[in-house]
Design an enzyme around this catalytic site. Structure first.
Site, mmCIF file in Angstrom:
data_model
loop_
_atom_site.group_PDB
_atom_site.id
_atom_site.type_symbol
_atom_site.label_atom_id
_atom_site.label_comp_id
_atom_site.label_asym_id
_atom_site.label_seq_id
_atom_site.Cartn_x
_atom_site.Cartn_y
_atom_site.Cartn_z
ATOM 1 N N ASN A 24 9.794 -5.183 3.473
ATOM 2 C CA ASN A 24 8.448 -4.632 3.653
ATOM 3 C C ASN A 24 8.436 -3.120 3.855
ATOM 4 O O ASN A 24 7.496 -2.452 3.440
ATOM 5 C CB ASN A 24 7.812 -5.329 4.873
ATOM 6 C CG ASN A 24 6.643 -4.567 5.439
ATOM 7 O OD1 ASN A 24 5.566 -4.529 4.855
ATOM 8 N ND2 ASN A 24 6.852 -3.922 6.593
ATOM 9 N N TYR A 81 5.450 7.627 -5.479
ATOM 10 C CA TYR A 81 5.244 6.316 -4.843
ATOM 11 C C TYR A 81 5.065 5.245 -5.907
ATOM 12 O O TYR A 81 5.706 4.188 -5.856
ATOM 13 C CB TYR A 81 4.010 6.402 -3.942
ATOM 14 C CG TYR A 81 3.652 5.115 -3.225
ATOM 15 C CD1 TYR A 81 4.408 4.667 -2.139
ATOM 16 C CD2 TYR A 81 2.551 4.355 -3.618
ATOM 17 C CE1 TYR A 81 4.070 3.500 -1.464
ATOM 18 C CE2 TYR A 81 2.207 3.188 -2.953
ATOM 19 C CZ TYR A 81 2.977 2.770 -1.874
ATOM 20 O OH TYR A 81 2.631 1.605 -1.212
ATOM 21 N N LYS A 112 7.535 1.984 -6.670
ATOM 22 C CA LYS A 112 7.103 0.582 -6.553
ATOM 23 C C LYS A 112 7.259 -0.148 -7.899
ATOM 24 O O LYS A 112 7.591 -1.336 -7.913
ATOM 25 C CB LYS A 112 5.654 0.501 -6.059
ATOM 26 C CG LYS A 112 5.469 0.940 -4.608
ATOM 27 C CD LYS A 112 6.200 0.035 -3.624
ATOM 28 C CE LYS A 112 5.820 0.335 -2.171
ATOM 29 N NZ LYS A 112 6.535 -0.504 -1.199
HETATM 30 N N1 LIG Z 1 -1.127 -0.120 4.045
HETATM 31 C C1 LIG Z 1 -1.491 -0.321 2.797
HETATM 32 O O1 LIG Z 1 -2.687 -0.215 2.461
HETATM 33 C C2 LIG Z 1 -0.460 -0.684 1.761
HETATM 34 C C3 LIG Z 1 -0.910 -0.923 0.465
HETATM 35 C C4 LIG Z 1 0.022 -1.283 -0.501
HETATM 36 C C5 LIG Z 1 1.356 -1.396 -0.160
HETATM 37 N N2 LIG Z 1 1.767 -1.141 1.123
HETATM 38 C C6 LIG Z 1 3.208 -1.291 1.431
HETATM 39 O O2 LIG Z 1 3.346 -2.034 2.628
HETATM 40 C C7 LIG Z 1 4.605 -1.739 3.227
HETATM 41 C C8 LIG Z 1 4.416 -1.528 4.728
HETATM 42 O O3 LIG Z 1 3.669 -0.349 4.928
HETATM 43 P P1 LIG Z 1 2.549 -0.186 6.040
HETATM 44 O O4 LIG Z 1 1.273 -0.022 5.341
HETATM 45 O O5 LIG Z 1 2.678 -1.219 7.083
HETATM 46 O O6 LIG Z 1 2.935 1.261 6.604
HETATM 47 P P2 LIG Z 1 3.523 1.732 8.025
HETATM 48 O O7 LIG Z 1 2.624 1.346 9.127
HETATM 49 O O8 LIG Z 1 3.834 3.177 7.833
HETATM 50 O O9 LIG Z 1 4.880 0.904 8.142
HETATM 51 C C9 LIG Z 1 5.976 1.211 7.329
HETATM 52 C C10 LIG Z 1 7.217 0.712 8.034
HETATM 53 O O10 LIG Z 1 8.371 1.023 7.222
HETATM 54 C C11 LIG Z 1 9.318 1.640 8.074
HETATM 55 N N3 LIG Z 1 10.269 2.480 7.350
HETATM 56 C C12 LIG Z 1 10.042 3.596 6.632
HETATM 57 N N4 LIG Z 1 11.208 4.074 6.154
HETATM 58 C C13 LIG Z 1 12.180 3.228 6.578
HETATM 59 C C14 LIG Z 1 13.578 3.187 6.437
HETATM 60 N N5 LIG Z 1 14.258 4.119 5.781
HETATM 61 N N6 LIG Z 1 14.256 2.152 6.989
HETATM 62 C C15 LIG Z 1 13.607 1.193 7.668
HETATM 63 N N7 LIG Z 1 12.290 1.216 7.900
HETATM 64 C C16 LIG Z 1 11.581 2.211 7.344
HETATM 65 C C17 LIG Z 1 8.495 2.425 9.066
HETATM 66 O O11 LIG Z 1 9.279 2.811 10.182
HETATM 67 P P3 LIG Z 1 8.831 4.040 11.129
HETATM 68 O O12 LIG Z 1 7.703 3.530 11.964
HETATM 69 O O13 LIG Z 1 10.060 4.346 11.895
HETATM 70 O O14 LIG Z 1 8.397 5.163 10.216
HETATM 71 C C18 LIG Z 1 7.441 1.384 9.387
HETATM 72 O O15 LIG Z 1 7.955 0.440 10.286
HETATM 73 C C19 LIG Z 1 5.154 -0.513 2.488
HETATM 74 O O16 LIG Z 1 6.176 -0.927 1.579
HETATM 75 C C20 LIG Z 1 3.945 -0.006 1.715
HETATM 76 O O17 LIG Z 1 4.298 0.673 0.536
HETATM 77 C C21 LIG Z 1 0.891 -0.796 2.089
#
Ligand SMILES: NC(=O)c1ccc[n+]([C@@H]2O[C@H](COP(=O)([O-])OP(=O)(O)OC[C@H]3O[C@@H](n4cnc5c(N)ncnc54)[C@H](OP(=O)(O)O)[C@@H]3O)[C@@H](O)[C@H]2O)c1
Length: 251
Positions: free
Chosen positions: A94, A166, A170
């Site tokens: 994730n 990005y 993906k």
């Molecule tokens: N939110 C949306 O609307 C949305 C839409 C489409 C796709 N996504 C995808 O959903 C996934 C989760 O994102 P989110 O929206 O929940 O964002 P988020 O709140 O920023 O969470 C992202 C998580 O990934 C962790 N992370 C980043 N780099 C990392 C690394 N090198 N090793 C391990 N952990 C790492 C972050 O850790 P830290 O807290 O330490 O930074 C955080 O725990 C992502 O793949 C994102 O692309 C999200």
């Protein structure tokens, strides 16, 4: 404590979708044990405490350090899961990043490293443990923005959102998953690419406006429910595809 029937590991579980999904899954059954992977130990502990304090938690939870930019950290996490549980049933890749900076070589490479290379290294490290599961799932949290069809079709939301690094990362992640399905589907691994929807999280930044996607984002619990439906086998007819909460996306 009874022995959990399903061991689930979610990367990036200290925030946003990973944290919400941990709660949704642990609420669903006492048979689930959720390993909330976090790159920062302190943030992982905080998130673990937050989920444990949620109402209606039936399953068990733990946390583990995992930075997917660091092969040594990935290896250590896999060894720890092996010594604690001896197997893994669900790996939810994730964790991810988005950069609002200009698309310099540095930013493109950093985005690619975390979003495409990282998940590939993580699954390779955990594959021996997934092979020991009787019902293994590999879930990649991608984005509709990675779809080439969406990028070309003005009828899709996100058609003209400009995040080349990005979106490229993906799309690459999606191709990795398609290859995984071809290679390992025949030995029983069920691979899914999942679009979580536009949801509130820290992905786009920490301001309220960024977190709620300019007011369009919904709750990350919705993403957690999509992940849970995959784990429960409710989406098995769509194995190897790019699923979202209501159906299947084109690649
Ligand atoms: N939110 C949306 O609307 C949305 C839409 C489409 C796709 N996504 C995808 O959903 C996934 C989760 O994102 P989110 O929206 O929940 O964002 P988020 O709140 O920023 O969470 C992202 C998580 O990934 C962790 N992370 C980043 N780099 C990392 C690394 N090198 N090793 C391990 N952990 C790492 C972050 O850790 P830290 O807290 O330490 O930074 C955080 O725990 C992502 O793949 C994102 O692309 C999200």
């Amino acid at each position: 404590m009874s022995t959990p029937s399903t061991i689930v590991l979610i990367t990036g579980a200290n925030s946003g979708i990973g944290l919400a999904a941990s709660g949704v899954i642990a609420r669903a059954s006492e048979g689930y044990h959720v390993i909330m992977a976090s790159r920062n130990v302190e943030n992982g502990e905080k998130a673990l405490a937050e989920v444990k304090a949620m109402e209606g938690i039936k399953g068990t939870l733990s946390t583990i350090q995992l930075d997917q930019d660091d092969p040594e950290s990935i290896k250590r996490a896999a060894q720890e899961v092996e010594s604690q549980f001896g197997r893994l049933d669900v790996l939810a890749n994730n964790a991810g990043i988005i950069s609002n900076e200009p698309d310099t070589q540095k930013n493109i490479e950093a985005t690619f490293k975390t979003n495409a290379v990282g998940p590939a290294l993580v699954i390779e490290a955990f594959r021996p443990l997934l092979r020991k599961s009787k019902n293994a799932y590999s879930i990649y949290v991608s984005s509709g923005l990675g779809s080439l069809t969406v990028a070309q079709d003005k009828n899709y939301f996100g058609h003209d959102v400009y995040y080349p690094a990005y979106r490229m990362s993906k799309a690459a992640l999606d191709m990795w998953a398609v290859q995984e399905d071809r290679l390992y589907g025949k030995e029983g691994l069920k691979t899914f690419v999942m679009c979580p929807g536009l949801v509130v999280s820290n992905l786009r930044g920490k301001s309220e406006e960024a977190r709620n996607g300019g007011g369009f984002a919904t709750s990350p619990v919705v993403s957690g429910e999509t992940m849970l439906s995959i784990i429960q086998g409710k989406r098995d007819a769509d194995v190897g595809k790019f699923v979202h909460k209501d159906g299947v996306y084109p690649w």
